[in-house]
Write a protein that holds these residues in place. Structure first.
Motif, mmCIF file in Angstrom:
data_model
loop_
_atom_site.group_PDB
_atom_site.id
_atom_site.type_symbol
_atom_site.label_atom_id
_atom_site.label_comp_id
_atom_site.label_asym_id
_atom_site.label_seq_id
_atom_site.Cartn_x
_atom_site.Cartn_y
_atom_site.Cartn_z
ATOM 1 N N UNK A 64 -34.148 8.573 -11.032
ATOM 2 C CA UNK A 64 -32.851 9.230 -10.945
ATOM 3 C C UNK A 64 -33.013 10.739 -11.024
ATOM 4 N N UNK A 65 -31.934 11.437 -10.664
ATOM 5 C CA UNK A 65 -31.927 12.882 -10.781
ATOM 6 C C UNK A 65 -30.515 13.329 -11.142
ATOM 7 N N UNK A 66 -30.404 14.573 -11.560
ATOM 8 C CA UNK A 66 -29.102 15.163 -11.833
ATOM 9 C C UNK A 66 -28.708 15.954 -10.599
ATOM 10 N N UNK A 67 -27.585 15.650 -10.019
ATOM 11 C CA UNK A 67 -27.191 16.335 -8.791
ATOM 12 C C UNK A 67 -25.698 16.158 -8.573
ATOM 13 N N UNK A 68 -25.160 16.902 -7.645
ATOM 14 C CA UNK A 68 -23.778 16.705 -7.222
ATOM 15 C C UNK A 68 -23.784 15.590 -6.192
ATOM 16 N N UNK A 69 -23.019 14.561 -6.434
ATOM 17 C CA UNK A 69 -22.989 13.428 -5.519
ATOM 18 C C UNK A 69 -22.455 13.899 -4.168
ATOM 19 N N UNK A 70 -23.170 13.575 -3.106
ATOM 20 C CA UNK A 70 -22.729 13.982 -1.770
ATOM 21 C C UNK A 70 -21.528 13.174 -1.300
ATOM 22 N N UNK A 71 -21.185 12.108 -2.017
ATOM 23 C CA UNK A 71 -20.037 11.310 -1.645
ATOM 24 C C UNK A 71 -18.762 11.766 -2.337
ATOM 25 N N UNK A 72 -18.801 11.818 -3.662
ATOM 26 C CA UNK A 72 -17.594 12.128 -4.422
ATOM 27 C C UNK A 72 -17.606 13.511 -5.050
ATOM 28 N N UNK A 73 -18.688 14.263 -4.889
ATOM 29 C CA UNK A 73 -18.807 15.641 -5.396
ATOM 30 C C UNK A 73 -18.760 15.737 -6.909
ATOM 31 N N UNK A 74 -19.027 14.641 -7.593
ATOM 32 C CA UNK A 74 -19.117 14.699 -9.047
ATOM 33 C C UNK A 74 -20.545 14.978 -9.461
ATOM 34 N N UNK A 75 -20.691 15.832 -10.456
ATOM 35 C CA UNK A 75 -22.014 16.106 -11.013
ATOM 36 C C UNK A 75 -22.377 14.927 -11.911
ATOM 37 N N UNK A 76 -23.425 14.206 -11.560
ATOM 38 C CA UNK A 76 -23.762 13.030 -12.354
ATOM 39 C C UNK A 76 -25.210 12.637 -12.117
ATOM 40 N N UNK A 77 -25.597 11.551 -12.744
ATOM 41 C CA UNK A 77 -26.923 10.995 -12.492
ATOM 42 C C UNK A 77 -26.879 10.317 -11.136
ATOM 43 N N UNK A 78 -27.752 10.728 -10.258
ATOM 44 C CA UNK A 78 -27.712 10.233 -8.886
ATOM 45 C C UNK A 78 -29.045 9.622 -8.487
ATOM 46 N N UNK A 79 -28.975 8.875 -7.422
ATOM 47 C CA UNK A 79 -30.186 8.411 -6.746
ATOM 48 C C UNK A 79 -30.385 9.285 -5.531
ATOM 49 N N UNK A 80 -31.603 9.762 -5.335
ATOM 50 C CA UNK A 80 -31.909 10.595 -4.176
ATOM 51 C C UNK A 80 -32.494 9.720 -3.082
ATOM 52 N N UNK A 81 -32.043 9.953 -1.856
ATOM 53 C CA UNK A 81 -32.536 9.212 -0.700
ATOM 54 C C UNK A 81 -33.165 10.191 0.283
ATOM 55 N N UNK A 82 -34.263 9.745 0.861
ATOM 56 C CA UNK A 82 -34.979 10.590 1.811
ATOM 57 C C UNK A 82 -35.052 9.878 3.149
ATOM 58 N N UNK A 83 -34.936 10.663 4.233
ATOM 59 C CA UNK A 83 -34.972 10.087 5.572
ATOM 60 C C UNK A 83 -36.376 9.591 5.897
ATOM 61 N N UNK A 84 -36.412 8.467 6.547
ATOM 62 C CA UNK A 84 -37.681 7.901 6.996
ATOM 63 C C UNK A 84 -37.799 8.065 8.502
ATOM 64 N N UNK A 85 -39.008 8.025 9.011
ATOM 65 C CA UNK A 85 -39.192 8.092 10.454
ATOM 66 C C UNK A 85 -38.614 6.835 11.082
ATOM 67 N N UNK A 86 -37.833 7.004 12.142
ATOM 68 C CA UNK A 86 -37.189 5.839 12.764
ATOM 69 C C UNK A 86 -38.194 5.029 13.559
#
Lengths: 98, 239
Positions: free
Chosen positions: A76-98
């Motif tokens: 986990x990480x501390x970040x602003x959620x890109x969905x709801x804009x709340x500062x919280x504990x988030x899961x970070x996702x990284x793009x994979x090669x298609x």
């Protein structure tokens, strides 16, 4: 009572922290839907950070994203959620090669 | 550079910032905006003051209004913890992933207090004093010592190597020591640190918290690294 010496607040934009704050992304624009904002991030292959509620509503696999550990061993990480804009504990996702 | 932990033990904090130049490589330190810059600026090989963190993704910088109405602002994601510990791979030259140079012993030491190499190396210029020397192969493989005295082709250590140094044993050197204020020179793509340049006061300011100096069994010429935190972080109130 008249105040002849009103304090005028000014921001010192030469201070590193203020300069950094000015460059910080404001996140999702208020008139843009969460889905559209996430779609924009996905199209640009950005790192996406979502809280547990938004994670449940977004398909990482369908967008060719995988959760990644910003620090090995920390799921986990501390970040602003890109969905709801709340500062919280988030899961970070990284793009994979298609 | 790769973030491998937070000194205070907390979770990594991620933030998205606008950048002022195209980011094509991840793991590059970015600094607080230079004057008149649109966002965070990439560091240089010799300056990492006011560092914000290293980027986790890439972006193409654009300034013009887009025909499709999209926002031209280029964003990158950064780990912004001031006490983030960065693992910085050591490179033997300016180019990324240059193998570290091997220095074979030419004069054996029966006390284990000296590492004497060929005349091709002058350890006083550029000085390796206060740096570290470790065995790449031989009986002292993987053993690390701080260099406390240099003289021509000989490096002297205060704590002896456990076994005699033998002619033909290979050693490697790095010009900095953990838990000291050190300055690093970064490689061309700014993702690694050069181990071939001596410490100087005019280079990128990091505090080395530890070293990961590998021997032949772990391909040490390409996998050795230093762990460091930024000395002058933009969000560190004590800087």
């Amino acid at each position: 009572m008249a105040n002849d010496s009103a304090y005028v607040h000014t921001t010192d934009w030469t201070r590193p922290r203020n300069a950094a704050a000015a460059a910080q992304s404001r996140g999702k624009p208020s008139k843009l839907s969460r889905g559209a904002w996430l779609a924009d991030l996905v199209a640009l292959r950005k790192v996406v950070t979502l809280c547990f509620k938004c994670t449940a509503r977004w398909s990482a696999k369908a967008n060719h994203y995988l959760p990644f550990e910003a620090i090995p061993g920390w799921g986990k990480c501390v970040a602003e959620c890109d969905g709801c804009r709340n500062e919280s504990i988030c899961t970070a996702f990284k793009a994979q090669e298609k | 550079m790769e973030c491998i932990g937070i000194l205070s033990g907390g979770a990594p904090t991620l933030r998205k910032y606008q950048i002022s130049a195209t980011a094509s490589v991840t793991g590059v330190p970015y600094l607080v905006s230079a004057a008149n810059a649109a966002g965070l600026s990439v560091c240089t090989t010799t300056n990492a003051d006011n560092m914000m963190g290293c980027n986790l993704d890439t972006a193409t910088y654009a300034t013009a209004q887009q025909t499709d109405g999209s926002d031209p602002a280029a964003l990158c994601t950064f780990i912004v913890n001031p006490d983030a510990i960065w693992k910085i791979i050591l490179s033997g030259g300016a180019t990324e992933s240059t193998a570290l140079t091997l220095y074979p012993v030419t004069t054996a030491s029966t006390t284990g207090l000296a590492v004497t190499t060929s005349s091709n190396a002058d350890w006083s210029n550029p000085t390796i004093d206060e740096g570290q020397v470790w065995g790449y192969d031989g009986a002292n493989a993987g053993i690390v010592r701080k260099v406390t005295l240099v003289s021509g082709t000989a490096m002297t250590v205060t704590v002896a190597f456990p076994r005699d140094t033998v002619v033909g044993d290979n050693f490697m050197v790095v010009p900095h020591t953990p838990v000291t204020l050190q300055t690093l020179t970064l490689t061309t793509l700014l993702t690694q640190a050069r181990a071939d340049l001596a410490v100087s006061t005019s280079t990128a300011q990091f505090i080395c918290t530890g070293s990961l100096l590998n021997d032949i069994s772990e391909n040490g010429r390409y996998t050795s690294a230093t762990r460091a935190i930024s000395r002058y972080h933009a969000l560190n109130p004590t800087a």
